[in-house]
Design a protein around this motif. Structure first.
Motif, short mmCIF file in Angstrom:
data_model
loop_
_atom_site.label_atom_id
_atom_site.label_comp_id
_atom_site.label_asym_id
_atom_site.label_seq_id
_atom_site.Cartn_x
_atom_site.Cartn_y
_atom_site.Cartn_z
N MET A 125 57.18 23.24 37.64
CA MET A 125 57.51 24.65 38.51
C MET A 125 56.49 25.58 38.16
SD MET A 125 61.13 27.00 38.95
CE MET A 125 60.78 28.53 39.87
N LEU A 126 55.62 26.11 38.90
CA LEU A 126 54.54 27.26 38.50
C LEU A 126 55.39 28.59 38.24
CD1 LEU A 126 52.17 26.72 41.38
CD2 LEU A 126 52.20 25.79 39.14
N PRO A 127 54.73 29.27 37.13
CA PRO A 127 55.44 30.69 36.75
C PRO A 127 55.17 31.47 37.60
CG PRO A 127 53.31 30.10 35.46
CD PRO A 127 53.82 28.80 36.24
N GLU A 128 55.88 32.26 38.12
CA GLU A 128 56.11 33.32 39.24
C GLU A 128 55.98 34.41 38.48
OE1 GLU A 128 58.51 33.00 42.74
OE2 GLU A 128 59.38 34.98 41.96
N ILE A 129 54.73 35.33 38.80
CA ILE A 129 54.46 36.47 38.50
C ILE A 129 55.09 37.87 39.13
CG2 ILE A 129 52.29 35.69 37.10
CD1 ILE A 129 50.75 37.34 39.16
N ASP A 130 55.15 38.88 38.57
CA ASP A 130 55.85 39.95 39.22
C ASP A 130 55.42 40.42 40.54
OD1 ASP A 130 57.95 41.79 39.68
OD2 ASP A 130 57.29 42.86 38.00
N LEU A 188 50.90 32.38 40.03
CA LEU A 188 49.63 31.86 39.36
C LEU A 188 49.69 31.00 37.81
CD1 LEU A 188 47.45 35.18 39.54
CD2 LEU A 188 47.19 33.19 40.91
N LEU A 189 48.90 30.34 37.70
CA LEU A 189 49.14 29.50 36.44
C LEU A 189 48.18 30.43 35.45
CD1 LEU A 189 48.38 25.90 37.45
CD2 LEU A 189 50.49 26.87 36.68
N LYS A 206 36.49 37.91 45.04
CA LYS A 206 36.80 36.34 45.95
C LYS A 206 38.13 35.85 44.93
CE LYS A 206 32.33 36.03 47.80
NZ LYS A 206 31.14 34.96 47.72
N THR A 207 38.69 35.23 45.81
CA THR A 207 40.10 34.50 45.17
C THR A 207 39.94 33.04 45.33
OG1 THR A 207 41.26 35.13 46.86
CG2 THR A 207 41.36 36.67 45.37
N GLN A 208 38.76 32.36 45.71
CA GLN A 208 39.08 31.02 45.86
C GLN A 208 39.67 30.16 44.49
OE1 GLN A 208 36.08 32.84 45.72
NE2 GLN A 208 34.68 31.60 44.62
N ASP A 209 40.38 29.19 44.85
CA ASP A 209 40.73 28.37 43.93
C ASP A 209 41.97 29.01 42.95
OD1 ASP A 209 38.65 26.44 44.46
OD2 ASP A 209 37.60 27.48 42.87
N THR A 210 42.45 29.99 43.62
CA THR A 210 43.84 30.66 42.98
C THR A 210 44.93 30.66 43.49
OG1 THR A 210 43.08 32.80 43.78
CG2 THR A 210 42.40 32.15 41.51
N GLY A 211 44.91 30.27 45.01
CA GLY A 211 45.90 30.07 45.84
C GLY A 211 46.39 31.34 46.60
N LEU A 212 45.55 32.52 46.34
CA LEU A 212 45.98 33.83 46.76
C LEU A 212 45.20 33.98 48.43
CD1 LEU A 212 45.96 36.02 43.77
CD2 LEU A 212 48.00 35.06 45.00
N THR A 213 45.64 34.60 48.97
CA THR A 213 45.03 35.08 50.24
C THR A 213 44.28 36.20 49.93
OG1 THR A 213 47.14 36.17 50.96
CG2 THR A 213 46.79 33.94 51.85
N GLU A 214 44.47 37.04 49.17
CA GLU A 214 43.66 38.26 48.86
C GLU A 214 43.97 38.67 47.37
OE1 GLU A 214 46.34 42.23 49.68
OE2 GLU A 214 46.25 40.77 51.51
N ALA A 215 42.93 39.34 46.72
CA ALA A 215 42.86 39.44 45.53
C ALA A 215 43.75 40.56 45.15
CB ALA A 215 41.52 39.77 44.90
#
Length: 322
Positions: free
Chosen positions: A1-6, A23-24, A50-59
């Motif tokens: 399970m990935l840690p979920e940040i606030d 995010l990891l 840019k936020t490629q490779d992080t799984g975010l749609t926006e930074a």
């Protein structure tokens, strides 16, 4: 399970709900690296990246990223912490700290109200960055990363000059942690303080820090407690008594006066239960008084000479006297 940040405040245009980021540790590291590069190129800390490779749609903004990382590090799992440290997260935090300090001293920065807004934002980011480091160094591996960084300790020591009092306290607490866990910490911190003295034009090391310590005292005296704890720990970790005495003399030359500090604390009616009194007691008990040591040595030499003289006296035959 990935840690979920606030949660960070980025409302969806359709439903108005608050989005979550997952995010990891290495994802944080990638984003921090990009922010450092963007700001080093002269752009704002909250520039879009840019936020490629992080799984975010926006930074997220840098301030939002640091706030979320701070929460994750405070209650981090072992896996998350190892991932963050192993991917170079501590070095990235130190780099962001350096970037914040560079922007604060930027002569080309905009003037007026815009400058004040920018400085407040940078001071806030600097504080969050230090707080992230404070949580990170609970893991001894992070302390090694800090001491191995070429300018890591210098960046932390530079926070003494921050206009934000809480940042100064955090910097002192970080240095105490380094002294407690690293055998190289004492020598490296003194080197960093020497670099700071040259950079800011101090006549002697510790001048600015001692000036703050002896300056205006708030209630409770949080800064004074943190500063004195740092100085006590620095003296305690001195490799030899001679080094300790040298440091004591340097601090007194910088203006440190424990008697005056104690008088001011009593005038301010600081409660006897406050931690500052314990630190003052530690200072007094561990203080090496050169005059007392020298005087004791002279007394021992005098006593030794007297005993040698008595031993050299001729033996008396008491039977012949009778």
């Amino acid at each position: 399970m990935l840690p979920e940040i606030d949660k960070y405040k980025g409302k969806s245009p359709e439903k108005g709900s608050v989005k979550k980021m997952i995010l990891l540790g290495k994802d944080y590291t990638q984003l921090l690296k990009r922010y450092s590069k963007v700001v080093a190129d002269g752009k704002d800390l909250d520039s879009v990246i840019k936020t490629q490779d992080t799984g975010l749609t926006e930074a997220p903004k840098c301030s939002q990223l640091l706030a979320s990382l701070k929460d994750d590090l405070r209650c981090a799992t072992t896996i998350f912490m190892e991932d963050f440290i192993g991917s170079g997260g501590v070095e990235c935090l130190l780099e962001v700290l350096r970037v914040c300090q560079a922007r604060q001293n930027d002569s080309k920065a905009p003037k007026g109200r815009q400058q004040q807004t920018m400085l407040r934002k940078i001071s806030s980011n600097q504080y969050d960055c230090l707080l992230c480091l404070k949580y990170a160094v609970q893991n001894p591996k992070s302390v090694i990363r800090v001491t191995d960084d070429a300018h890591g300790l210098s960046s932390i020591c530079s926070c003494f000059m921050s206009t934000y009092p809480k940042s100064r306290i955090l910097a002192l607490q970080l240095l105490v942690r380094v002294l407690e866990l690293s055998s190289r910490g004492h020598a490296l911190i003194l080197e960093a303080l020497t670099a700071i003295r040259v950079l800011f034009g101090e006549p002697v090391r510790f001048k600015f820090l001692v000036g703050l310590l002896q300056g205006t005292i708030t209630s409770p005296p949080v800064f004074q407690t943190a500063a004195l704890k740092f100085l006590n720990t620095l003296l305690k970790t001195s490799p030899r008594p001679a080094d300790r005495i040298r440091l004591q003399c340097e601090l007194e030359e910088a203006g440190l006066d424990i008697n005056a500090l104690e008088t001011e604390l009593r005038a301010r009616c600081i409660p006897c239960t406050d931690s500052i009194w314990a630190e003052i007691e530690v200072w007094r008990k561990s203080y090496l008084d050169m005059e007392h040591v020298t005087g004791g040595k002279q007394n021992l030499e005098t006593e030794n000479e007297r005993l040698q003289h008595e031993r050299s006296l001729p033996d008396v035959d008491f039977n012949r006297i009778k």
